[in-house]
Design a protein around this motif. Structure first.
Motif, PDB file in Angstrom:
ATOM      1  N   PRO A   1     -21.516 -18.488   6.477  1.00  0.00           N
ATOM      2  CA  PRO A   1     -20.501 -18.710   7.499  1.00  0.00           C
ATOM      3  C   PRO A   1     -20.506 -17.575   8.524  1.00  0.00           C
ATOM      4  N   ASN A   2     -20.486 -17.927   9.822  1.00  0.00           N
ATOM      5  CA  ASN A   2     -20.631 -16.875  10.836  1.00  0.00           C
ATOM      6  C   ASN A   2     -19.462 -15.915  10.859  1.00  0.00           C
ATOM      7  N   THR A   3     -18.317 -16.362  10.379  1.00  0.00           N
ATOM      8  CA  THR A   3     -17.144 -15.492  10.343  1.00  0.00           C
ATOM      9  C   THR A   3     -16.992 -14.779   9.006  1.00  0.00           C
ATOM     10  N   GLY A   4     -17.890 -15.076   8.070  1.00  0.00           N
ATOM     11  CA  GLY A   4     -17.743 -14.546   6.730  1.00  0.00           C
ATOM     12  C   GLY A   4     -16.826 -15.401   5.859  1.00  0.00           C
ATOM     13  N   ASP A   5     -16.262 -16.466   6.445  1.00  0.00           N
ATOM     14  CA  ASP A   5     -15.257 -17.290   5.758  1.00  0.00           C
ATOM     15  C   ASP A   5     -15.549 -18.758   6.057  1.00  0.00           C
ATOM     16  N   PRO A   6     -15.911 -19.543   5.037  1.00  0.00           N
ATOM     17  CA  PRO A   6     -16.281 -20.942   5.286  1.00  0.00           C
ATOM     18  C   PRO A   6     -15.192 -21.752   5.992  1.00  0.00           C
ATOM     19  N   THR A   7     -13.917 -21.364   5.821  1.00  0.00           N
ATOM     20  CA  THR A   7     -12.841 -22.173   6.399  1.00  0.00           C
ATOM     21  C   THR A   7     -12.700 -21.974   7.910  1.00  0.00           C
ATOM     22  N   THR A   8     -13.271 -20.883   8.430  1.00  0.00           N
ATOM     23  CA  THR A   8     -13.147 -20.639   9.870  1.00  0.00           C
ATOM     24  C   THR A   8     -14.502 -20.679  10.575  1.00  0.00           C
ATOM     25  N   ALA A   9     -15.569 -20.916   9.838  1.00  0.00           N
ATOM     26  CA  ALA A   9     -16.912 -20.822  10.417  1.00  0.00           C
ATOM     27  C   ALA A   9     -17.218 -22.009  11.324  1.00  0.00           C
ATOM     28  N   VAL A  10     -18.027 -21.774  12.351  1.00  0.00           N
ATOM     29  CA  VAL A  10     -18.493 -22.871  13.200  1.00  0.00           C
ATOM     30  C   VAL A  10     -19.633 -23.604  12.499  1.00  0.00           C
ATOM     31  N   THR A  11     -19.836 -24.840  12.899  1.00  0.00           N
ATOM     32  CA  THR A  11     -21.003 -25.594  12.464  1.00  0.00           C
ATOM     33  C   THR A  11     -22.165 -25.224  13.373  1.00  0.00           C
ATOM     34  N   LYS A  12     -23.290 -24.963  12.772  1.00  0.00           N
ATOM     35  CA  LYS A  12     -24.480 -24.574  13.542  1.00  0.00           C
ATOM     36  C   LYS A  12     -25.336 -25.804  13.800  1.00  0.00           C
ATOM     37  N   THR A  13     -25.614 -26.056  15.063  1.00  0.00           N
ATOM     38  CA  THR A  13     -26.431 -27.217  15.413  1.00  0.00           C
ATOM     39  C   THR A  13     -27.865 -26.794  15.662  1.00  0.00           C
TER      40      THR A  13
ATOM     41  N   SER B   1     -32.165 -21.607  27.565  1.00  0.00           N
ATOM     42  CA  SER B   1     -31.822 -22.351  28.790  1.00  0.00           C
ATOM     43  C   SER B   1     -31.126 -23.675  28.470  1.00  0.00           C
ATOM     44  N   LEU B   2     -31.125 -24.069  27.206  1.00  0.00           N
ATOM     45  CA  LEU B   2     -30.589 -25.376  26.826  1.00  0.00           C
ATOM     46  C   LEU B   2     -29.080 -25.377  26.583  1.00  0.00           C
ATOM     47  N   PHE B   3     -28.467 -24.190  26.570  1.00  0.00           N
ATOM     48  CA  PHE B   3     -27.019 -24.164  26.321  1.00  0.00           C
ATOM     49  C   PHE B   3     -26.404 -22.944  26.973  1.00  0.00           C
ATOM     50  N   SER B   4     -25.093 -23.019  27.194  1.00  0.00           N
ATOM     51  CA  SER B   4     -24.425 -21.894  27.847  1.00  0.00           C
ATOM     52  C   SER B   4     -23.139 -21.482  27.143  1.00  0.00           C
ATOM     53  N   ASP B   5     -22.691 -22.248  26.173  1.00  0.00           N
ATOM     54  CA  ASP B   5     -21.449 -21.868  25.504  1.00  0.00           C
ATOM     55  C   ASP B   5     -21.678 -20.657  24.602  1.00  0.00           C
ATOM     56  N   THR B   6     -20.607 -19.943  24.328  1.00  0.00           N
ATOM     57  CA  THR B   6     -20.720 -18.696  23.580  1.00  0.00           C
ATOM     58  C   THR B   6     -20.185 -18.850  22.149  1.00  0.00           C
ATOM     59  N   TRP B   7     -20.685 -17.973  21.290  1.00  0.00           N
ATOM     60  CA  TRP B   7     -20.273 -17.923  19.878  1.00  0.00           C
ATOM     61  C   TRP B   7     -20.562 -19.231  19.138  1.00  0.00           C
ATOM     62  N   ALA B   8     -21.565 -19.960  19.609  1.00  0.00           N
ATOM     63  CA  ALA B   8     -21.941 -21.234  18.978  1.00  0.00           C
ATOM     64  C   ALA B   8     -23.439 -21.174  18.670  1.00  0.00           C
ATOM     65  N   PRO B   9     -23.799 -20.644  17.510  1.00  0.00           N
ATOM     66  CA  PRO B   9     -25.218 -20.447  17.194  1.00  0.00           C
ATOM     67  C   PRO B   9     -25.982 -21.766  17.146  1.00  0.00           C
ATOM     68  N   ARG B  10     -27.200 -21.750  17.706  1.00  0.00           N
ATOM     69  CA  ARG B  10     -28.104 -22.891  17.621  1.00  0.00           C
ATOM     70  C   ARG B  10     -29.256 -22.513  16.683  1.00  0.00           C
ATOM     71  N   ILE B  11     -29.544 -23.407  15.757  1.00  0.00           N
ATOM     72  CA  ILE B  11     -30.666 -23.182  14.851  1.00  0.00           C
ATOM     73  C   ILE B  11     -31.959 -23.570  15.571  1.00  0.00           C
ATOM     74  N   VAL B  12     -32.904 -22.647  15.635  1.00  0.00           N
ATOM     75  CA  VAL B  12     -34.171 -22.931  16.320  1.00  0.00           C
ATOM     76  C   VAL B  12     -35.351 -22.931  15.353  1.00  0.00           C
ATOM     77  N   GLY B  13     -35.100 -22.653  14.113  1.00  0.00           N
ATOM     78  CA  GLY B  13     -36.176 -22.677  13.131  1.00  0.00           C
ATOM     79  C   GLY B  13     -35.643 -22.234  11.793  1.00  0.00           C
ATOM     80  N   SER B  14     -36.512 -22.249  10.809  1.00  0.00           N
ATOM     81  CA  SER B  14     -36.083 -21.794   9.485  1.00  0.00           C
ATOM     82  C   SER B  14     -37.215 -21.005   8.849  1.00  0.00           C
ATOM     83  N   PHE B  15     -36.826 -20.175   7.912  1.00  0.00           N
ATOM     84  CA  PHE B  15     -37.759 -19.235   7.310  1.00  0.00           C
ATOM     85  C   PHE B  15     -37.283 -18.933   5.902  1.00  0.00           C
TER      86      PHE B  15
END
Lengths: 119, 119
Positions: free
Chosen positions: A105-117, A14-28
């Motif tokens: 990298p979400n695209t498989g390529d660091p040069t085109t990957a989005v930053t994950k917040t 519910s905190l975001f609505s944009d697409t293809w922009a992964p949000r980090i919610v935890g780590s494992f």
């Protein structure tokens, strides 16, 4: 009274609505647990070294492979094996839980990957 | 026609009814993806080197920590940090998605751990 809260997927979504922009919610164990909203088609890509975990929370997701398509609904998961080309497609929007080694990298390529917040 | 099927959590859960006996339903970068049904209290334990991923699919799970309790319902997840003592408690039965590095003993101790079967 508990001071430690679980991660509630619906609440985080519910905190975001944009697409293809992964949000980090935890780590494992050096993996990021991420939520992402997706709509339409992503680019074809692969991750040479790492499997790619998808679990649908809401909506429907097609994971196109070069010779097949895996269709996931809520409560279904699929791991794209390392090195396998794939293209996620959702029409309309779907919400997905992703797990990837931190720094993948979400695209498989660091040069085109989005930053994950983190949220 | 797709030949590649996702893992449907509800379908996999319908295949067994015993508790505290994790079933492996997939793998992800040397982690096991497991489903388990739990009821009552497990033993206190910790995993010195690895975080412990819990996501509730159905029911309610208390993860007791020594000084707090995390309560999870469906669509909620929590990662117990490495080395933190915890005791899962469910009343009545709950179904859980677990992710652990392959070979992690469920009790934290290889001599008392159950064997995980694949379904």
């Amino acid at each position: 009274m508990s001071n430690v809260k679980p991660v509630n997927l619906a609440e985080k979504l519910s905190l975001f609505s944009d697409t293809w922009a992964p949000r980090i919610v935890g780590s494992f164990n050096d993996n990021d647990l991420m939520l992402v909203k997706v709509e339409g088609a992503f680019d074809w890509h692969s991750h040479p070294e790492t499997g790619d975990f998808f679990m649908v929370v809401t909506g429907k997701l097609d994971i196109e492979l070069r010779d097949d398509t895996v269709t996931l609904g809520p409560g279904e998961l699929y791991v794209v094996p390392a090195g396998v080309e794939h293209r996620p497609v959702a029409r309309p929007v779907a919400a997905i839980l992703l797990i990837e080694p931190s720094g993948t990298p979400n695209t498989g390529d660091p040069t085109t990957a989005v930053t994950k917040t983190r949220i």
